[in-house]
Structure formats: structure tokens, C-alpha cells
Design a protein around this motif. Structure first.
Motif, short mmCIF file in Angstrom:
data_model
loop_
_atom_site.label_atom_id
_atom_site.label_comp_id
_atom_site.label_asym_id
_atom_site.label_seq_id
_atom_site.Cartn_x
_atom_site.Cartn_y
_atom_site.Cartn_z
N GLU A 7 0.83 -1.20 0.00
CA GLU A 7 0.00 0.00 0.00
C GLU A 7 0.87 1.25 0.00
OE1 GLU A 7 -2.26 -0.55 3.53
OE2 GLU A 7 -0.59 -0.07 4.86
N SER A 8 0.30 2.35 -0.44
CA SER A 8 1.03 3.61 -0.46
C SER A 8 1.36 4.06 0.96
CB SER A 8 0.20 4.70 -1.16
OG SER A 8 -0.06 4.34 -2.50
N ILE A 9 2.46 4.77 1.10
CA ILE A 9 2.83 5.35 2.38
C ILE A 9 2.18 6.72 2.47
CG2 ILE A 9 4.74 6.22 3.78
CD1 ILE A 9 6.50 4.09 2.40
N THR A 10 1.32 6.90 3.45
CA THR A 10 0.57 8.14 3.60
C THR A 10 0.78 8.71 4.99
OG1 THR A 10 -1.39 6.94 4.35
CG2 THR A 10 -1.21 7.37 1.98
N PRO A 11 0.86 10.04 5.13
CA PRO A 11 1.07 10.64 6.45
C PRO A 11 -0.16 10.56 7.34
CG PRO A 11 0.83 12.35 4.80
CD PRO A 11 0.90 11.05 4.05
N GLU A 12 -1.34 10.29 6.76
CA GLU A 12 -2.55 10.03 7.52
C GLU A 12 -2.84 8.53 7.48
OE1 GLU A 12 -2.62 12.65 5.24
OE2 GLU A 12 -2.30 14.14 6.83
N PRO A 13 -3.68 8.03 8.40
CA PRO A 13 -3.94 6.59 8.47
C PRO A 13 -4.41 6.01 7.14
CG PRO A 13 -4.85 7.68 10.39
CD PRO A 13 -4.39 8.77 9.47
N ALA A 14 -3.88 4.85 6.80
CA ALA A 14 -4.25 4.18 5.56
C ALA A 14 -5.67 3.61 5.64
CB ALA A 14 -3.26 3.06 5.26
N ARG A 15 -6.18 3.41 6.84
CA ARG A 15 -7.54 2.88 7.04
C ARG A 15 -8.03 3.40 8.38
NH1 ARG A 15 -3.69 -0.34 7.52
NH2 ARG A 15 -3.83 -0.99 5.36
N GLY A 16 -9.33 3.54 8.52
CA GLY A 16 -9.89 4.04 9.76
C GLY A 16 -9.95 2.98 10.84
N VAL A 17 -10.12 3.42 12.06
CA VAL A 17 -10.36 2.54 13.20
C VAL A 17 -11.74 2.88 13.73
CG1 VAL A 17 -9.67 1.96 15.56
CG2 VAL A 17 -7.93 2.24 13.78
N ARG A 18 -12.74 2.07 13.36
CA ARG A 18 -14.12 2.38 13.74
C ARG A 18 -14.38 2.07 15.20
NH1 ARG A 18 -17.77 -0.78 9.57
NH2 ARG A 18 -16.19 -2.36 10.02
N VAL A 19 -13.88 0.93 15.68
CA VAL A 19 -14.05 0.53 17.06
C VAL A 19 -12.66 0.38 17.68
CG1 VAL A 19 -14.99 -1.19 18.64
CG2 VAL A 19 -16.20 -0.65 16.52
N ALA A 20 -12.38 1.18 18.70
CA ALA A 20 -11.05 1.16 19.30
C ALA A 20 -10.94 0.05 20.33
CB ALA A 20 -10.74 2.50 19.93
N LEU A 21 -9.94 -0.81 20.13
CA LEU A 21 -9.61 -1.81 21.14
C LEU A 21 -8.91 -1.14 22.31
CD1 LEU A 21 -9.48 -4.88 21.84
CD2 LEU A 21 -7.25 -4.91 20.70
N THR A 22 -7.95 -0.26 22.01
CA THR A 22 -7.26 0.52 23.04
C THR A 22 -7.08 1.95 22.56
OG1 THR A 22 -4.99 0.15 22.29
CG2 THR A 22 -5.95 -1.53 23.72
N THR A 23 -6.98 2.86 23.52
CA THR A 23 -6.60 4.24 23.26
C THR A 23 -5.41 4.57 24.15
OG1 THR A 23 -8.14 5.07 24.93
CG2 THR A 23 -8.95 4.94 22.66
N GLN A 24 -4.59 5.49 23.70
CA GLN A 24 -3.39 5.86 24.43
C GLN A 24 -2.80 7.09 23.77
OE1 GLN A 24 -0.28 2.61 22.82
NE2 GLN A 24 -2.36 1.86 23.21
N SER A 25 -1.82 7.70 24.42
CA SER A 25 -1.03 8.75 23.79
C SER A 25 0.43 8.36 23.87
CB SER A 25 -1.24 10.10 24.48
OG SER A 25 -2.54 10.60 24.24
N TRP A 26 1.16 8.67 22.79
CA TRP A 26 2.60 8.49 22.76
C TRP A 26 3.23 9.89 22.82
CZ3 TRP A 26 2.16 5.22 17.71
CH2 TRP A 26 1.60 3.96 18.01
N LEU A 27 4.05 10.14 23.84
CA LEU A 27 4.57 11.48 24.09
C LEU A 27 6.10 11.46 24.17
CD1 LEU A 27 2.11 12.54 26.95
CD2 LEU A 27 1.83 12.89 24.48
N ASP A 28 6.70 12.60 23.79
CA ASP A 28 8.16 12.79 23.92
C ASP A 28 8.94 11.66 23.26
OD1 ASP A 28 7.96 15.18 25.41
OD2 ASP A 28 7.59 14.04 27.24
#
Length: 252
Positions: A7-28
Motif C-alpha cells: 500500500e502507499s505510504i501516507t502521512p494520515e492513516p491508511a484505514r480508519g479505526v471504527r471501534v477502538a480496542l485501546t486508546t493511548q497517547s505516545w509522548l516525547d
């Protein structure tokens, strides 16, 4: 089965996530990358995947950051057990459906409970470690020393100076950071776990110190010379979707 084109390399997600299994933030986050021969790392990847390449080379990444407020199934993120420093060693992969991703060879984290859950429930190679992330002006330092499973004391020490914001990342910088899924094996079966997050805010970074034992401990041949790419990001919020079926579609 024939392999689909990558698949093409895109700076935005290549596919959506309709139902999140997990959420988190990656910082620093600090991203350190070395070029490696695809043939050297191909045996380290899960079945059904091959090294993903950019101009004939693939890469090993050493990525240090702060995990912040991991949450499950739409529940609020956990402030203590879901917040901790992490350092991972990762390779770059593409599967027969053309989905690009990463393969984690090791993940150091400073909370023992998330490490145990990730190892037992998801078969991810997490390791409990003593870790810290510290800011001093425009420099960020990361220290990690392994606890269990050992060898005890194995670790790394990284220090970077954060530079200017990158307005338009290069093709290589997109290749190394815009990865919208993870390949893994679960009880011998290949698994693809998609993720989605905003476009990375990336900065140039100067590597001031790198003492690392994690890359070679992960089975990757020792990189020659300094990293070819050093980047920093203040971070993004992230959503992981449900694993994809063998045929390439997400589970309902």
C-alpha cells in the motif's frame, strides 16, 4: 496466495479505526534508525510478512517515549498503570495483503502489570525495566535498565537535542514514522493490528548520546556507525483497532 502490491505510504492513516480496542497517547518520542540488509532481518519477522524496504534497504528502529493513559474498549485512560516510559526495538514489515506495519522485537516498559498483561494476553515481547524520561531545556534523556525477564541490567541510554519543526518530511521520514499497523504472531497465526492517529509533528534532533544494548539483544545484527535518521516528536493520541482477519478484513 499471490502477494498484493504494498500500500502507499501516507502521512494520515491508511484505514480508519471504527471501534477502538485501546486508546493511548505516545509522548516525547525519539526515533533512532539504522539501515540494515533485508536478508539479515527477514528470519526475525512473523510468518506471512517480509521486510518492507525503501530504496532497497530496510531499517531497525530504536524508539523511546512516554506511554500516557492507556485505555481499553472506550474506557478512560488509566493514570498510573497506563502511564509509563517505554523503549522498543522495531523492524519494518509488509504482508501478503500489502499492509505495511512494524514488528516489535522487544518493548521495555516500567510498569510490571501492563508488561505481564501484554506478554500473556497478546504474546508481545514486553520486558519490565527501570526507566526514566527527563527534559532539560531543549534536551531529552531516556534511560532504561532491564529487570525481568533478564538479562538484568541490559538497557540503553539516549540523549537528544530537539531542533526545528519539519514542515515537509522526506520520503524516508514518512516511511519510518507513518506506520498504520503492527504485525505479530498469536499462537502461531499471523495477526495484523491497525492503528490511527493524527499526522506526526516531527522535529529534527541531534543525537548527543547513545549507549545501546537492546538492538543486538533483539537479534538484530549490530548496526554499523551512527543512526541514519534521528527524529523527535512531542507526540500524538493513538487508537488501536481490532485484529484483522486472515483475509485482510477487520473483525466485527
Amino acid at each position: 496466495m499471490e502477494r498484493a502490491p504494498a500500500e502507499s505510504i501516507t502521512p494520515e492513516p491508511a484505514r480508519g479505526v471504527r471501534v477502538a480496542l485501546t486508546t493511548q497517547s505516545w509522548l516525547d518520542l525519539s526515533f533512532l534508525h539504522w539501515a540494515v540488509d533485508p536478508a539479515d532481518v527477514a528470519p526475525l519477522l512473523p510468518a506471512g510478512t517480509v521486510p518492507d524496504t525503501h530504496e532497497g534497504r530496510t531499517y531497525v528502529g530504536l524508539v523511546a517515549f512516554r506511554m500516557h493513559r492507556v485505555g481499553w474498549f472506550g474506557l478512560p485512560g488509566v493514570p498510573y498503570f497506563g502511564t509509563f516510559p517505554e523503549t522498543n526495538v522495531r523492524l519494518y514489515s509488509v504482508d501478503r495483503h500489502g499492509r505495511r506495519g512494524v514488528v516489535f522485537r522487544s518493548l521495555e516498559a516500567s510498569r510490571s502489570l501492563p508488561v505481564a498483561v501484554a506478554r500473556l494476553a497478546f504474546r508481545l515481547p514486553y520486558v519490565w525495566a527501570r526507566m526514566s524520561v527527563r527534559h532539560e531545556g531543549d534536551t531529552v534523556s531516556y534511560v532504561s535498565s532491564r529487570r525481568l525477564p533478564g538479562p538484568r541490567g541490559l538497557g540503553c541510554r539516549i540523549r537528544v537535542r530537539v531542533g526545528e519543526r519539519i514542515e515537509e518530511p522526506s520520503a524516508l521520514e514518512h516511511f519510518l514514522t507513518a506506520r498504520w499497523g503492527m504485525h505479530n504472531s498469536f499462537f502461531g497465526r499471523p495477526v495484523y493490528l491497525p492503528n490511527a492517529h493524527p499526522r506526526w509533528p516531527l522535529h529534527r534532533a541531534e543525537l548527543l548520546e547513545c549507549q545501546d544494548e537492546l538492538v543486538t539483544a533483539a537479534g538484530v545484527p549490530s548496526p554499523a556507525g551512527p543512526p541514519v535518521s534521528v527524529l523527535y516528536s512531542p507526540g500524538v493520541p493513538v487508537r488501536f483497532g481490532r485484529p484483522a482477519r486472515p483475509g485482510g478484513l477487520p473483525t466485527p
